[in-house]
Design an enzyme around this catalytic site. Structure first.
Site, PDB file in Angstrom:
ATOM      1  N   ASP A 127      26.903  40.673 -32.120  1.00 21.70           N
ATOM      2  CA  ASP A 127      26.572  41.841 -32.920  1.00 21.70           C
ATOM      3  C   ASP A 127      26.395  41.314 -34.352  1.00 21.70           C
ATOM      4  OD1 ASP A 127      26.488  44.492 -33.975  1.00 21.70           O
ATOM      5  OD2 ASP A 127      28.613  44.320 -34.462  1.00 21.70           O
ATOM      6  N   LYS A 128      25.644  42.031 -35.180  1.00 20.17           N
ATOM      7  CA  LYS A 128      25.381  41.523 -36.538  1.00 20.17           C
ATOM      8  C   LYS A 128      26.418  42.003 -37.548  1.00 20.17           C
ATOM      9  CE  LYS A 128      22.073  43.231 -39.131  1.00 20.17           C
ATOM     10  NZ  LYS A 128      22.805  43.643 -40.359  1.00 20.17           N
ATOM     11  N   THR A 129      26.422  43.312 -37.799  1.00 25.51           N
ATOM     12  CA  THR A 129      27.235  43.841 -38.888  1.00 25.51           C
ATOM     13  C   THR A 129      28.725  43.757 -38.585  1.00 25.51           C
ATOM     14  OG1 THR A 129      25.455  45.380 -39.345  1.00 25.51           O
ATOM     15  CG2 THR A 129      27.572  45.811 -40.409  1.00 25.51           C
ATOM     16  N   LYS A 142      22.315  47.673 -25.270  1.00 25.72           N
ATOM     17  CA  LYS A 142      22.921  46.343 -25.364  1.00 25.72           C
ATOM     18  C   LYS A 142      23.466  45.911 -24.006  1.00 25.72           C
ATOM     19  CE  LYS A 142      24.171  46.450 -30.268  1.00 25.72           C
ATOM     20  NZ  LYS A 142      25.230  46.302 -31.275  1.00 25.72           N
ATOM     21  N   THR A 151      21.085  43.509 -32.207  1.00 26.58           N
ATOM     22  CA  THR A 151      21.429  44.449 -33.275  1.00 26.58           C
ATOM     23  C   THR A 151      20.604  45.732 -33.208  1.00 26.58           C
ATOM     24  OG1 THR A 151      21.491  44.717 -35.682  1.00 26.58           O
ATOM     25  CG2 THR A 151      19.817  43.231 -34.813  1.00 26.58           C
ATOM     26  N   GLY A 152      21.168  46.781 -33.737  1.00 29.39           N
ATOM     27  CA  GLY A 152      20.452  48.047 -33.842  1.00 29.39           C
ATOM     28  C   GLY A 152      19.647  48.115 -35.121  1.00 29.39           C
ATOM     29  N   ASP A 189      29.915  48.539 -29.582  1.00 30.48           N
ATOM     30  CA  ASP A 189      29.584  47.464 -28.658  1.00 30.48           C
ATOM     31  C   ASP A 189      30.405  47.532 -27.367  1.00 30.48           C
ATOM     32  OD1 ASP A 189      27.752  46.158 -30.473  1.00 30.48           O
ATOM     33  OD2 ASP A 189      29.518  45.596 -31.625  1.00 30.48           O
ATOM     34  N   ASP A 222      32.309  44.374 -32.654  1.00 31.34           N
ATOM     35  CA  ASP A 222      33.459  45.012 -33.295  1.00 31.34           C
ATOM     36  C   ASP A 222      34.240  45.898 -32.349  1.00 31.34           C
ATOM     37  OD1 ASP A 222      32.009  47.307 -32.975  1.00 31.34           O
ATOM     38  OD2 ASP A 222      31.437  47.493 -35.073  1.00 31.34           O
TER      39      ASP A 222
END
Length: 697
Positions: free
Chosen positions: A386-388, A561, A533-534, A584, A580
């Site tokens: 995941d990115k953030t 995802k 990522t979204g 997810d 996180d």
């Protein structure tokens, strides 16, 4: 978590935008935390009692073992001394009987359980060995010609007891580390009665719907909804949010958060079985029940050793008798084989590694929910990030302030922008507030605040109607953000004054410094990396390129995802997912190894296999490398332990008899001691390797 808003109604004065890359995503709640578990501690106490029982049996057996060894004729011959007195063999028998029935009881009981389940394993092997040693040696005391194996009996019991004690202690250590996450929970709460009076009550007395009062500086005792007051809460241990979060009427609070300088009145929404603490204890219980594949491997090894012990043992008896030797000698050969078949080292091979790996992982913030997944981390071929909040800081910082109207400079645009955004909990709003604070800007008061889903927010600031938002707000005035695009990896928030665009502010999420090294190390070890990522394709591509990741997928919704992970698995990949743990969650559950980054959400506890307390990408690398080293050490120890059998069983059976050599029990004891020492030292090497950060695949 991909920049998702906490959902509040308009009257709560919390802004939500449909910014450039955030369309249609709502932030999921953190679930129910807080309160004491009704059953978790009972299990925890039972586990502690079992540890104490093994500990007590070990120390008593160890004390008994000393005179047994001193009185054993075989040990006396080996050590070159003699201690004989009237009735010495009966004293030896009595002490050995005490060790067999008291120290060996858990294994005798385990034999019964394994036979009943039809799953022979370690307990069966130990029980067979100690029973044969005890029965044969007892027969020798009372007249049978042969050698006594009481010394083998007591040392085997001692080693196996200490092995089980060590392993059980390591599991308790893991549960202590998990409980550390919720150690901030208070034991009492202040409940508001119907007449308005406040009474102190125990936490487990709280019920859903109760009203409680939380004073400044106190801890929130249960999950709930604020119905009076406002304050800043420190939720860092729960959500990973490093800075205090402003909370007001209508906002939800999480049990365990620390209240700031305001008094709050809260309606309880989560207590008892719904509490975070109870879910954590349940998680520990599941972890304790999980049998790792390596431990199953040890059990399978023990099962086959049991079959070998019985088959080769009785076969030895038959062969020696068939060769013309007397029954007593053939019986001694059989007993020697069956006792040697249970190596002392096997009792320590896995427990020592489990204890060390569990302790070190807990100390380093790796909370292992599923040991099988931890050991399977060595098989990971691709890791999906995941990115953030995982690879990036999750905190958007202002990188450009661009005025687009005469008479409006950067400072004035920032002042008006912060005024309309000041009530929002979003990363973007916080970035604006940080920027305004650093510039020393005084934020004006905003009135008539409104939130319009899909559009943005608005408020009256110094007589002007200031509006803020992403694409949605531009569409209202028939404009497109493409007019203002000159940096694709930015998130832009546009600001209008009385319907006229006055400028925009660009934000960018900062990549964590540790992410660069983490991705590089994974690639070095032939593990592919994928960004899922979204966020928009431009932003995703920018992050993936800067980190030199193998691939990226953008504009992916939470439920999509999971589908992406299924596709990777269908292609034969062994997939790990790091996120996180909130949005997810489906992907974490789908992954072969789910890794929740941060300790915040109960959804993470329910769906991830491993929780990393610190949101550090390097911990993901450490986890995978540590899993590989741990597994390798377990296999090495099993090889050392079983290697003892490969060498000694045929020799004890007499395959070299024609060459004048038959393995005597005393020589077997030397091999046993050596293999046990090697196993123990090999496990300690794991500790030193990890502590010195010398993990290499």
């Amino acid at each position: 978590m991909e920049h998702q808003h906490k959902k509040h109604s308009e009257h709560q004065n919390h802004s939500h935008h449909n910014h450039h890359t955030h369309q249609g995503h709502e932030h999921q709640g953190y679930g129910q935390h807080g309160g004491n578990p009704p059953h978790g501690h009972a299990h925890h106490d039972h586990h502690k009692m079992m540890i104490e029982d093994f500990k007590k049996r070990f120390w008593v057996s160890l004390v008994i073992s000393i005179p047994v060894l001193v009185l054993s004729p075989m040990i006396q011959d080996f050590m070159g001394f003699e201690l004989v007195f009237n009735g010495n063999l009966y004293v030896l028998f009595a002490l050995s009987s005490l060790a067999f029935f008291y120290g060996g009881w858990p294994f005798l009981k385990g034999l019964k359980d394994e036979v009943k389940k039809g799953a022979l394993g370690m307990m069966t092997l130990i029980a067979v060995a100690i029973t044969v040693a005890y029965a044969y040696s007892t027969a020798v005391v009372f007249g049978l010609e042969g050698k006594m194996f009481f010394w083998e009996l007591v040392t085997l019991i001692d080693i196996m007891l200490v092995g089980h004690w060590i392993e059980m202690k390591s599991v308790l250590g893991a549960s202590k580390a998990l409980e550390l996450l919720v150690s901030m929970m208070p034991s009492e709460a202040y409940r508001i009665s119907g007449d308005g009076s406040v009474e102190k009550v125990k936490l487990d007395e709280l019920q859903k719907g109760d009203h409680i009062q939380v004073k400044p500086g106190a801890q929130i005792p249960a999950d709930g909804l604020i119905f009076k007051g406002e304050s800043h809460l420190n939720e860092s241990m729960l959500t990973g949010e490093s800075k205090p979060v402003k909370k007001r009427e209508g906002d939800t609070v999480i049990g365990g958060a620390i209240n700031g300088n305001g008094t709050l009145r809260i309606e309880v929404k989560g207590a008892g079985k719904d509490s975070y603490l109870n879910k954590v204890i349940t998680m520990v219980r599941e972890a304790q029940k999980t049998k790792s594949k390596t431990q199953n491997l040890a059990d399978r090894a023990a099962k086959w050793l049991t079959y070998i012990a019985l088959t080769v043992g009785f076969g030895t008896l038959v062969v020696w008798i068939a060769l013309g030797f007397d029954f007593v000698y053939a019986l001694e050969r059989m007993v020697t084989v069956m006792i040697i078949s249970c190596p002392h080292a096997l009792g320590l091979a896995v427990p020592l590694v489990v204890a060390i790996s569990t302790t070190i992982s807990a100390q380093n913030g790796l909370l292992i929910r599923n040991r099988t997944a931890f050991e399977n981390s060595r098989r990971i071929s691709i890791i999906v990030f995941d990115k953030t909040g995982t690879l990036t800081q999750g905190s958007h910082e202002v990188i450009r302030i661009v005025p687009l109207q005469d008479g409006i400079n950067e400072r004035e645009l920032l002042r008006l922008a912060t005024a309309v955004e000041q009530y929002s909990e979003h990363h973007i709003a916080k970035g604006l507030l940080r920027k305004a604070k650093s510039e020393g800007i005084s934020i004006p008061h905003a009135e008539d605040f409104k939130y319009e889903p899909g559009i943005g927010v608005s408020a009256i600031v110094e007589g002007q109607k200031i509006e803020a938002g992403g694409n949605g707000i531009l569409k209202k005035i028939n404009r497109s953000d493409t007019e203002y695009t000159d940096s694709s990896a930015e998130t832009k928030v546009f600001f209008l004054s009385n319907g006229e665009i006055i400028g925009f502010v660009s934000f960018a999420d900062q990549i964590r410094k540790a992410s660069f090294g983490a991705i590089k190390t994974l690639h070095k070890n032939n593990i592919k990396t994928l960004l899922l990522t979204g966020d928009s394709e431009d932003v995703a591509q920018d992050v993936a390129n800067r980190l030199a990741m193998n691939k990226f997928m953008a504009n992916v919704l939470p439920h999509e995802k999971q589908e992406k992970l299924r596709e990777l698995q269908a292609q034969g990949e062994f997939v790990a997912m790091a996120g996180d743990g909130v949005n997810d969650a489906p992907a974490l559950a789908q992954a072969d190894v789910g890794i929740a980054v941060g300790s915040g959400a109960d959804i993470a506890a329910e769906t991830a296999d491993i929780i990393l307390v610190n949101s550090d990408p390097q911990d993901i690398v450490n986890l995978i490398l540590f899993g590989k080293v741990t597994y390798r050490k377990m296999i090495q120890n099993l090889i050392w332990a079983l290697g003892y059998n490969v060498l000694t069983i045929p020799l004890a059976a007499g395959v070299l008899y024609s060459y004048g050599f038959v393995l005597e029990p005393a020589i077997g004891a030397i091999f046993m001691i050596l293999s046990t020492i090697i196993v123990a030292l090999n496990a300690q090497i794991l500790k030193n390797k990890i502590k010195k950060s010398q993990i290499n695949i």
